[in-house]
Design a protein around this motif. Structure first.
Motif: not given
Ligand code: NAP
Length: 259
Positions: A33, A49, A52, A58
């Motif tokens: 993450d 974005e 992800r 995350t």
């Protein structure tokens, strides 16, 4: 190879573009993450974005200037206990040392020496307590072979390198490694800015200078942020716990020394 860092947390500084972005992507592909920072929100959110979407990890963004105390505090508030810290910031501008005053030097020292030191100071004891930590400082091939027009970078990064050489031997006993990753020429916005300065000096076009410089490298090309990121991810791996205080040069073989 499974790098054994799935589920870890990383703070990757200056990561909306270029080498920092490459590192964030490679860590995310390993299931880490990531908290990523940059000053400009638009490209930062776009990168978050993309990470992800591709990796499912995350991703938290912090739009801040990491070279300021306030910026560092914001980044640390979003990621108070990182397992992995990738230190990065924009490089200082090129120029002639005769034109630089004290403020220019302080800015370079803040960005490329003191910011990594303060972020390590804020996070290393937690890593030691948890018995896992990986710190990677993005420095420059200029540490091994100074680049004449980048005197501010040559000076500030040499200071960081000396500091890390000492500290890294104190933390490795606790499975906390601190290493430097030294980029040679990588295909990023930063490289293209430097190419423009060199092209203007030589009186040729930016495209000509870029092609000439790529051809001059022993690899016949510039490096990619993806190659850089994957090397960073390996240095952050579970397997890399016996490597600390090193300066890993990635330059396609441009540095001509035997050692
Ligand atoms: P880049 O493509 O220009 O990307 C720089 C990234 O850092 C951007 O995301 C930028 O976003 C962010 N950034 C810059 N200043 C920041 C600050 N004060 N606070 C937070 N984020 C900041 O640069 P790069 O080529 O990846 O270079 C990364 C580092 O490697 C630099 O220090 C550079 O000098 C060094 N380096 C690069 C090369 C190369 O060939 N590319 C070679 C040797 C050394 P914002 O502008 O939105 O903040």
């Amino acid at each position: 190879m499974d790098l054994g860092i799935k589920g870890k947390k990383a703070l990757v500084c200056a990561a909306s573009k270029g080498l920092g972005r490459g590192c964030a992507f490679s860590l995310a592909r390993e299931g880490v993450d990531v908290v990523i920072t940059a000053r400009t929100p638009g490209p930062l959110e776009a990168t978050a974005e993309q990470i992800r979407k591709e990796t499912g990890v995350t991703v938290t963004t912090v739009a801040c200037d990491i070279t300021t105390e306030d910026g560092r505090n914001q980044a640390l508030a979003a990621c108070p206990n990182p397992d992995i810290l990738v230190n990065n910031a924009g490089g200082p501008p090129p120029g002639d040392f005769r034109d630089w005053d004290r403020d220019d030097w302080i800015k370079a020292l803040d960005a490329n020496m003191l910011t990594p030191i303060f972020l390590i100071k804020a996070t290393v004891d937690g890593m030691i307590a948890r018995k896992f930590g990986r710190v990677v400082n993005i420095t420059s091939g200029a540490v091994k072979s100074p680049i004449e027009i980048l005197g501010l970078s040559n000076g500030a990064r040499a200071g960081l390198t000396g500091f890390i050489a000492g500290l890294s031997r104190k933390t490795v006993r606790h499975n906390v490694t601190i290493n430097n990753l030294l980029p040679g020429p990588f295909d990023t916005d930063r490289l293209h800015t430097n190419m423009k300065v060199k092209a203007d000096q030589a009186g040729i076009s930016v495209a000509e200078m870029t092609a000439k410089r790529a051809a001059e490298n022993p690899a016949g090309r510039f490096g990619t942020p993806e190659e850089f990121g994957d090397m960073c991810a390996f240095i952050c791996s579970d397997q890399a716990g016996f490597m600390t205080g090193q300066n890993f040069l990635m330059d396609g073989g441009a540095y001509p020394g035997t050692l």
